[in-house]
Design a protein around this motif. Structure first.
Motif, PDB file in Angstrom:
ATOM      1  N   SER A   1     -96.014  -9.009 -30.720  1.00  0.00           N
ATOM      2  CA  SER A   1     -95.579 -10.291 -30.140  1.00  0.00           C
ATOM      3  C   SER A   1     -94.598 -10.996 -31.048  1.00  0.00           C
ATOM      4  O   SER A   1     -93.624 -11.616 -30.590  1.00  0.00           O
ATOM      5  CB  SER A   1     -96.799 -11.187 -29.884  1.00  0.00           C
ATOM      6  N   ALA A   2     -94.842 -10.901 -32.359  1.00  0.00           N
ATOM      7  CA  ALA A   2     -93.950 -11.551 -33.329  1.00  0.00           C
ATOM      8  C   ALA A   2     -92.566 -10.914 -33.291  1.00  0.00           C
ATOM      9  O   ALA A   2     -91.544 -11.601 -33.399  1.00  0.00           O
ATOM     10  CB  ALA A   2     -94.544 -11.452 -34.731  1.00  0.00           C
ATOM     11  N   ILE A   3     -92.527  -9.617 -33.124  1.00  0.00           N
ATOM     12  CA  ILE A   3     -91.244  -8.911 -33.025  1.00  0.00           C
ATOM     13  C   ILE A   3     -90.507  -9.324 -31.756  1.00  0.00           C
ATOM     14  O   ILE A   3     -89.302  -9.602 -31.775  1.00  0.00           O
ATOM     15  CB  ILE A   3     -91.467  -7.382 -33.051  1.00  0.00           C
TER      16      ILE A   3
ATOM     17  N   LEU B   1     -82.700  -5.335 -43.123  1.00  0.00           N
ATOM     18  CA  LEU B   1     -83.352  -4.187 -42.486  1.00  0.00           C
ATOM     19  C   LEU B   1     -82.599  -3.685 -41.251  1.00  0.00           C
ATOM     20  O   LEU B   1     -83.071  -2.792 -40.549  1.00  0.00           O
ATOM     21  CB  LEU B   1     -84.785  -4.547 -42.094  1.00  0.00           C
ATOM     22  N   SER B   2     -81.438  -4.248 -40.999  1.00  0.00           N
ATOM     23  CA  SER B   2     -80.636  -3.842 -39.853  1.00  0.00           C
ATOM     24  C   SER B   2     -80.356  -2.337 -39.885  1.00  0.00           C
ATOM     25  O   SER B   2     -79.949  -1.783 -40.915  1.00  0.00           O
ATOM     26  CB  SER B   2     -79.307  -4.609 -39.856  1.00  0.00           C
ATOM     27  N   GLY B   3     -80.648  -1.681 -38.749  1.00  0.00           N
ATOM     28  CA  GLY B   3     -80.405  -0.251 -38.648  1.00  0.00           C
ATOM     29  C   GLY B   3     -81.495   0.619 -39.249  1.00  0.00           C
ATOM     30  O   GLY B   3     -81.348   1.842 -39.316  1.00  0.00           O
TER      31      GLY B   3
ATOM     32  N   LEU C   1     -92.024 -13.658 -40.383  1.00  0.00           N
ATOM     33  CA  LEU C   1     -91.546 -13.348 -39.040  1.00  0.00           C
ATOM     34  C   LEU C   1     -92.097 -14.352 -38.032  1.00  0.00           C
ATOM     35  O   LEU C   1     -91.392 -14.784 -37.122  1.00  0.00           O
ATOM     36  CB  LEU C   1     -91.968 -11.925 -38.649  1.00  0.00           C
ATOM     37  N   ALA C   2     -93.374 -14.748 -38.209  1.00  0.00           N
ATOM     38  CA  ALA C   2     -93.980 -15.729 -37.300  1.00  0.00           C
ATOM     39  C   ALA C   2     -95.276 -16.273 -37.887  1.00  0.00           C
ATOM     40  O   ALA C   2     -96.115 -15.498 -38.345  1.00  0.00           O
ATOM     41  CB  ALA C   2     -94.252 -15.086 -35.939  1.00  0.00           C
TER      42      ALA C   2
ATOM     43  N   PRO D   1     -85.839 -12.033 -31.241  1.00  0.00           N
ATOM     44  CA  PRO D   1     -84.893 -11.111 -30.591  1.00  0.00           C
ATOM     45  C   PRO D   1     -83.781 -10.603 -31.493  1.00  0.00           C
ATOM     46  O   PRO D   1     -83.374  -9.437 -31.372  1.00  0.00           O
ATOM     47  CB  PRO D   1     -84.345 -11.939 -29.425  1.00  0.00           C
ATOM     48  N   ASP D   2     -83.266 -11.441 -32.376  1.00  0.00           N
ATOM     49  CA  ASP D   2     -82.191 -10.985 -33.264  1.00  0.00           C
ATOM     50  C   ASP D   2     -82.694  -9.895 -34.208  1.00  0.00           C
ATOM     51  O   ASP D   2     -82.008  -8.885 -34.430  1.00  0.00           O
ATOM     52  CB  ASP D   2     -81.640 -12.161 -34.078  1.00  0.00           C
TER      53      ASP D   2
END
Length: 271
Positions: free
Chosen positions: A160-162, A145-147, A221-222, A166-167
């Motif tokens: 919060s999960a986002i 999903l980069s970009g 993600l979390a 950080p990456d």
């Protein structure tokens, strides 16, 4: 003269100790949260009424859901009336602290930050923040999903999960806030965003009931837990609600409600 001074100091120290003990005792016994609910005969549950399957409006406009059914049974056993109070999820803490609601009970994720501001029950369901994409999209991992553009509900634990990833956060071109998850899913369907960060319970329910062509990425993600949030210090009310959930676990009612909504007992009460 010295003896009088010593006696006076002793009396002052004893008085101070008794006052401190009394103040501490008063603080411990000063929780009237349960008494207030019982005396007014009403328990006000704050919820997002667009958060299926935990709480949402059916085709008749009635508020239904898994958490709603739990609350109905709990309040029935407590002998009080349940009032369902839809709230702006982004202002939920304010609604609680001003006394407009007695609790926040609607797929409410327990976080360390929230635990500092309110009193929580133990977890009753394990949950996770996941990423939903369209089934015909090429995305299979978080890295893919980069970009791209990713949405999430404002004021939710998805934010919060986002932040805790950080990456992933750095790789995303644009983040878009939605007032409700259902709005985000509609935008995802028409291609307005490439993905949506959302609770796995919400994602599974939407895919199952709507039949829409969505897919959940296998990477979580979390992980997280759902709990019921009360005003800070309202421990007696929180304990009363939790004791009823424990009783419902013991007699099979909790498993029955969970199976109705999820097909099995996914609760973790008493575990």
């Amino acid at each position: 003269m010295k003896r009088c001074t010593v006696v006076l100091l002793t009396l002052l120290l004893v008085s101070a100790s008794l006052f401190a003990a009394g103040t501490k005792e008063q603080a411990i016994g000063g929780d009237s949260s349960l008494d207030k609910v019982m005396s007014k005969g009403q328990f006000v549950m704050g919820l997002d009424d667009n958060f299926p399957p935990m709480g949402f409006r059916n085709e008749k406009g009635e508020i239904v859901g898994f958490d709603v059914d739990l609350a109905k049974e709990v309040t029935k056993r407590m002998g009080v009336t349940l009032k369902l109070q839809p709230i702006d999820w982004n202002a939920k803490e304010q609604e609680l602290n001003t006394g407009n609601i007695d609790c926040i009970w609607n797929g409410f994720t327990i976080t360390e930050e929230r635990k500092q501001a309110m009193t929580f029950t133990a977890p009753y369901i394990h949950n996770a923040q996941v990423v939903v994409v369209r089934d015909d999209s090429p995305y299979t991992t978080l890295a893919s999903l980069s970009g791209k553009s990713v949405g999430y509900q404002a004021g939710s634990s998805a934010s919060s999960a986002i932040d805790a990833s950080p990456d992933f956060k750095k790789s995303i071109k644009t983040f878009i806030e939605f007032k409700e998850n259902l709005t985000g899913l509609m935008d995802l369907e028409i291609g307005g965003i490439d993905a949506l960060v959302v609770d796995v319970t919400v994602a599974n329910d939407n895919i199952k009931r709507s039949g829409k062509a969505f897919r959940i990425l296998t990477e979580e993600l979390a992980p997280e837990d759902y709990g019921i949030g009360f005003r800070k210090g309202d421990q007696k009310l929180a304990d009363a609600v939790w004791s009823q959930l424990l009783a419902m676990k013991a007699d099979g009612t909790l498993a029955k409600i969970s199976t109705t909504w999820f097909g099995s007992d996914i609760t973790v009460v008493g575990k």
